[in-house]
Design an enzyme around this catalytic site. Sequence first.
Site, PDB file in Angstrom:
ATOM      1  N   HIS A 178      45.713  55.601  43.875  1.00  0.00           N
ATOM      2  CA  HIS A 178      45.781  55.826  42.319  1.00  0.00           C
ATOM      3  C   HIS A 178      44.301  54.475  41.631  1.00  0.00           C
ATOM      4  CE1 HIS A 178      47.158  55.363  38.392  1.00  0.00           C
ATOM      5  NE2 HIS A 178      48.100  56.483  38.183  1.00  0.00           N
ATOM      6  N   GLU A 213      41.833  59.412  40.915  1.00  0.00           N
ATOM      7  CA  GLU A 213      42.664  58.849  42.578  1.00  0.00           C
ATOM      8  C   GLU A 213      43.410  60.590  43.267  1.00  0.00           C
ATOM      9  OE1 GLU A 213      45.272  57.993  38.037  1.00  0.00           O
ATOM     10  OE2 GLU A 213      46.362  59.217  39.624  1.00  0.00           O
TER      11      GLU A 213
END
Length: 308
Positions: free
Chosen positions: A172, A274
């Site tokens: 992320h 991400e």
Amino acid sequence: MSTPSGDEAQLRWRGFEISGHLRISRSPTGVPMVSLRSTDGHTAEVSLFGAQVTAWRTPTEEDLLFMSTKADRSGSRPIRGGIPVVFPQFGSGPMPSHGFARVSTWDIRETTLLPSGDVQLRLALEPTAKTRELWPHNFTCELLVVAGATLKLRFTLVNLGQSDLEFQCALHTYFAIGEIDSVRVRGLEGLTYLDSLNNRARSAEPRSEIAIDGEIDRIYTQVPPTLNITGRDRAFTLRSSGFPDAVLWNPWIERSKRFEDLGAEDYLRFVCVEAGAIAPPVVLPHGIPWRASHEIAYSTASPQQAAR
Ligand code: TA6
């Protein structure tokens, strides 16, 4: 091998230090941190809490990753910035948001100064009583981090149980960009995305380059191996293998207010792109390693040059 605790850990981890290139310390709040320095002067910091890259800097100490001005570094809550490891759940669901990997303490398995001058750190997470409560499965998770002019990450999962494992995962990444209005994301044109702002409704992305001018939260599926992010003063090239999806997220003004660990104007300074395996989740049979890699290169060329 379970993750040792306290001084026993510190003692064992000391053996992994590499003079001038890899050092292990504890943050002011007692969180074990690994500091890496490649021979060309790039540095990175990795928190063992979450196996999270919390910083990656140029030789002139420019931050390439964003860290919230209000990040919780206590070691009890997710750290808002760097590269949180999302596993085994993406987003909300039966577990806490984004799963337990980012709020677990990982163990050091190996450290290496590579012939390239980059520094390699191999971390592992194995089931604990807490993870079994949330996810009653037997597994070994590994994250390999290679720090240098390019940041390389490799996520590996082995299913040690008898039944298939179903999971989601993502890296992320919070990219530090000059100003959000100068950001352009390229490589997503023509792809199907799930819009998390509209009940994950599916749509097609028509744009060859995406500007961020409001809240955006999308899961792009079947993405190409290379994506590009250009900002005011730097560009990033993202190369993935084994991650079929990519999430594009910026909370913008109103959504930012719902995060107590995000400053009111932090949204101006980051974009999340991400690499993930999300939609659909992965189904992993017994004994077979699942592996995905992600590399981030940067340039401080002008956006026009970087787009070539
Ligand atoms: O990756 C995008 C996202 O799923 C957003 O929906 C937002 O929830 C963000 O992750 C941050 O989630 P967190 O659990 O770290 O607050």
